[in-house]
Design an enzyme around this catalytic site. Structure first.
Site, short mmCIF file in Angstrom:
data_model
loop_
_atom_site.label_atom_id
_atom_site.label_comp_id
_atom_site.label_asym_id
_atom_site.label_seq_id
_atom_site.Cartn_x
_atom_site.Cartn_y
_atom_site.Cartn_z
N LYS A 171 0.83 -1.20 0.00
CA LYS A 171 0.00 0.00 0.00
C LYS A 171 0.87 1.26 0.00
CE LYS A 171 -2.04 -1.11 3.91
NZ LYS A 171 -1.31 -2.38 4.23
N ARG A 224 -10.04 0.83 8.15
CA ARG A 224 -9.63 -0.53 8.50
C ARG A 224 -10.75 -1.28 9.21
NH1 ARG A 224 -3.75 0.49 8.63
NH2 ARG A 224 -2.67 -1.47 8.90
N ARG A 251 11.94 -5.17 5.23
CA ARG A 251 11.87 -3.79 4.74
C ARG A 251 12.51 -2.78 5.68
NH1 ARG A 251 5.67 -2.07 5.58
NH2 ARG A 251 5.73 -2.55 7.77
N ARG A 256 10.92 -0.70 11.35
CA ARG A 256 9.79 -0.42 12.25
C ARG A 256 9.74 -1.38 13.43
NH1 ARG A 256 4.58 0.41 8.49
NH2 ARG A 256 3.72 -1.01 10.03
N ARG A 305 -0.95 -8.53 13.12
CA ARG A 305 -1.47 -7.56 12.14
C ARG A 305 -2.25 -8.28 11.03
NH1 ARG A 305 4.13 -4.87 11.10
NH2 ARG A 305 3.14 -3.89 9.30
P1 AP5 Z 1 4.84 -1.67 1.92
O1 AP5 Z 1 4.55 -0.80 0.74
O2 AP5 Z 1 5.51 -1.05 3.08
O3 AP5 Z 1 3.50 -2.42 2.35
P2 AP5 Z 1 2.26 -1.85 3.16
O4 AP5 Z 1 1.04 -2.52 2.59
O5 AP5 Z 1 2.25 -0.36 3.20
O6 AP5 Z 1 2.57 -2.51 4.57
P3 AP5 Z 1 2.52 -1.92 6.03
O7 AP5 Z 1 3.21 -2.94 6.89
O8 AP5 Z 1 3.03 -0.53 6.11
O9 AP5 Z 1 1.00 -1.96 6.29
P4 AP5 Z 1 0.30 -2.00 7.60
O10 AP5 Z 1 -1.07 -1.86 7.11
O11 AP5 Z 1 0.57 -3.16 8.48
O12 AP5 Z 1 0.97 -0.77 8.40
P5 AP5 Z 1 0.44 0.68 8.76
O13 AP5 Z 1 1.60 1.58 8.86
O14 AP5 Z 1 -0.71 1.06 7.91
O15 AP5 Z 1 5.67 -2.92 1.39
C1 AP5 Z 1 6.26 -3.84 2.30
C2 AP5 Z 1 7.63 -4.27 1.77
O16 AP5 Z 1 7.46 -5.07 0.60
C3 AP5 Z 1 8.50 -3.09 1.34
O17 AP5 Z 1 9.83 -3.35 1.69
C4 AP5 Z 1 8.36 -3.01 -0.18
O18 AP5 Z 1 9.54 -2.53 -0.80
C5 AP5 Z 1 8.09 -4.47 -0.53
N1 AP5 Z 1 7.16 -4.61 -1.64
C6 AP5 Z 1 6.06 -3.85 -1.90
N2 AP5 Z 1 5.43 -4.29 -3.01
C7 AP5 Z 1 6.14 -5.36 -3.46
C8 AP5 Z 1 6.01 -6.25 -4.57
N3 AP5 Z 1 5.00 -6.13 -5.46
N4 AP5 Z 1 6.92 -7.23 -4.70
C9 AP5 Z 1 7.94 -7.36 -3.81
N5 AP5 Z 1 8.12 -6.53 -2.76
C10 AP5 Z 1 7.23 -5.56 -2.58
O19 AP5 Z 1 -0.17 0.43 10.23
C11 AP5 Z 1 0.67 0.13 11.32
C12 AP5 Z 1 -0.17 0.03 12.59
O20 AP5 Z 1 -0.82 1.30 12.84
C13 AP5 Z 1 -1.31 -0.98 12.54
O21 AP5 Z 1 -0.87 -2.28 12.84
C14 AP5 Z 1 -2.26 -0.39 13.59
O22 AP5 Z 1 -1.82 -0.67 14.89
C15 AP5 Z 1 -2.13 1.11 13.37
N6 AP5 Z 1 -3.11 1.64 12.40
C16 AP5 Z 1 -2.83 2.23 11.20
N7 AP5 Z 1 -3.96 2.60 10.58
C17 AP5 Z 1 -4.98 2.24 11.40
C18 AP5 Z 1 -6.40 2.33 11.31
N8 AP5 Z 1 -6.99 2.87 10.21
N9 AP5 Z 1 -7.13 1.87 12.33
C19 AP5 Z 1 -6.56 1.32 13.43
N10 AP5 Z 1 -5.22 1.19 13.59
C20 AP5 Z 1 -4.45 1.64 12.58
#
Ligand code: AP5
Length: 225
Positions: free
Chosen positions: A19, A94, A133, A167, A178
């Site tokens: 994402k 979410r 990552r 992270r 997660r």
């Molecule tokens: P990356 O692009 O970082 O993936 P992502 O989907 O953004 O993954 P996240 O781990 O950031 O998502 P998340 O939803 O768990 O975390 P968030 O910060 O939102 O890609 C991952 C890796 O793969 C990278 O190294 C990239 O280079 C590689 N990659 C990407 N695409 C690829 C491909 N096609 N092929 C190969 N490699 C690839 O949330 C963190 C925490 O915040 C949550 O756990 C929760 O506690 C809280 N939170 C956030 N939003 C909310 C909400 N709306 N409600 C409640 N709690 C929330």
């Protein structure tokens, strides 16, 4: 609702689906602003705000932060002037409560959701993606030990920074939690948005650039020129 209202795009998907990677590429290409609730929450934790203090332990354990905290943070960010060019929501909504709160916010601002794209991936591969990552601490550019390495090891391609961070919630245990939270609370939004006629699905197991090309095509057809 006006036809020239700023576009609203949503990227859905489990941890590691890409994402953030895709949202940053789309931001560059279309000029929309990436709004990551994960980034906003991490900034609140770093700043030591009340919301950040409440979110810190929940995030480290891989759970979801309370709907009210996240909705408040997102509402404030959406009201900032740069969002007038359009937004890509990354990690929000979410839960169904968050999705309904977003619907209400968009009614107020006379906007609508142009497109919701679900990035479909295999759970097992996600642990590898997330555990490998890291990001540049200066500009936030994302990298991966195997899939996306900088041209010069340890030096950010984007800004030349050399401080790379991992992270706190990218441990195997937290990634498992997660993924569970995604399946229990976020995956139902796929049906929610399908019912609203705005959902598309993309196989996000392919190369980053191939996934990006699929997203570009979908967005060009969803957003009026
Ligand atoms: P990356 O692009 O970082 O993936 P992502 O989907 O953004 O993954 P996240 O781990 O950031 O998502 P998340 O939803 O768990 O975390 P968030 O910060 O939102 O890609 C991952 C890796 O793969 C990278 O190294 C990239 O280079 C590689 N990659 C990407 N695409 C690829 C491909 N096609 N092929 C190969 N490699 C690839 O949330 C963190 C925490 O915040 C949550 O756990 C929760 O506690 C809280 N939170 C956030 N939003 C909310 C909400 N709306 N409600 C409640 N709690 C929330």
């Amino acid at each position: 609702m006006t036809t020239n209202a700023p576009p609203v795009l949503i990227l859905l998907g489990p941890p590691g689906a890409g994402k953030g990677t895709q949202a940053r590429m789309l931001e560059e290409q279309f000029g929309y602003v990436q709004l990551s609730t994960g980034d906003l929450l991490r900034a609140a934790v770093a700043a030591g705000t009340d919301a950040g203090k409440a979110a810190d332990a929940v995030m480290k354990a891989g759970g979801l932060v309370s709907d009210q905290i996240v909705i408040d943070i997102l509402r404030d960010r959406l009201a900032e002037p740069d969002c007038a060019t359009g937004v890509i929501l990354d990690g929000f909504p979410r839960t169904t409560v968050q999705a309904k709160a977003l619907d209400a916010l968009l009614v107020e601002s006379k906007q609508r959701i142009d497109s919701v794209i679900s990035l479909d991936v295999d759970d097992a591969a996600m642990v590898t993606r997330v555990a490998g990552r890291y990001t540049c601490a200066s500009c936030g550019e994302g990298y991966h030990d195997t899939f996306k390495v900088p041209a010069t090891a340890g030096v950010c391609d984007n800004c030349g920074g050399t401080d790379m961070k991992r992270r706190a919630d990218d441990t195997v245990e937290a990634v498992g939690a997660r993924l569970e939270a995604y399946h229990a609370q976020t995956a139902p939004l796929i049906d929610y948005y399908d019912g609203h006629g705005v959902l598309s699905r993309v196989d996000a197991m392919g190369q980053i650039n191939d996934v990006a090309a699929a997203l570009r095509g979908l967005i060009k057809s969803a957003v009026p020129a």
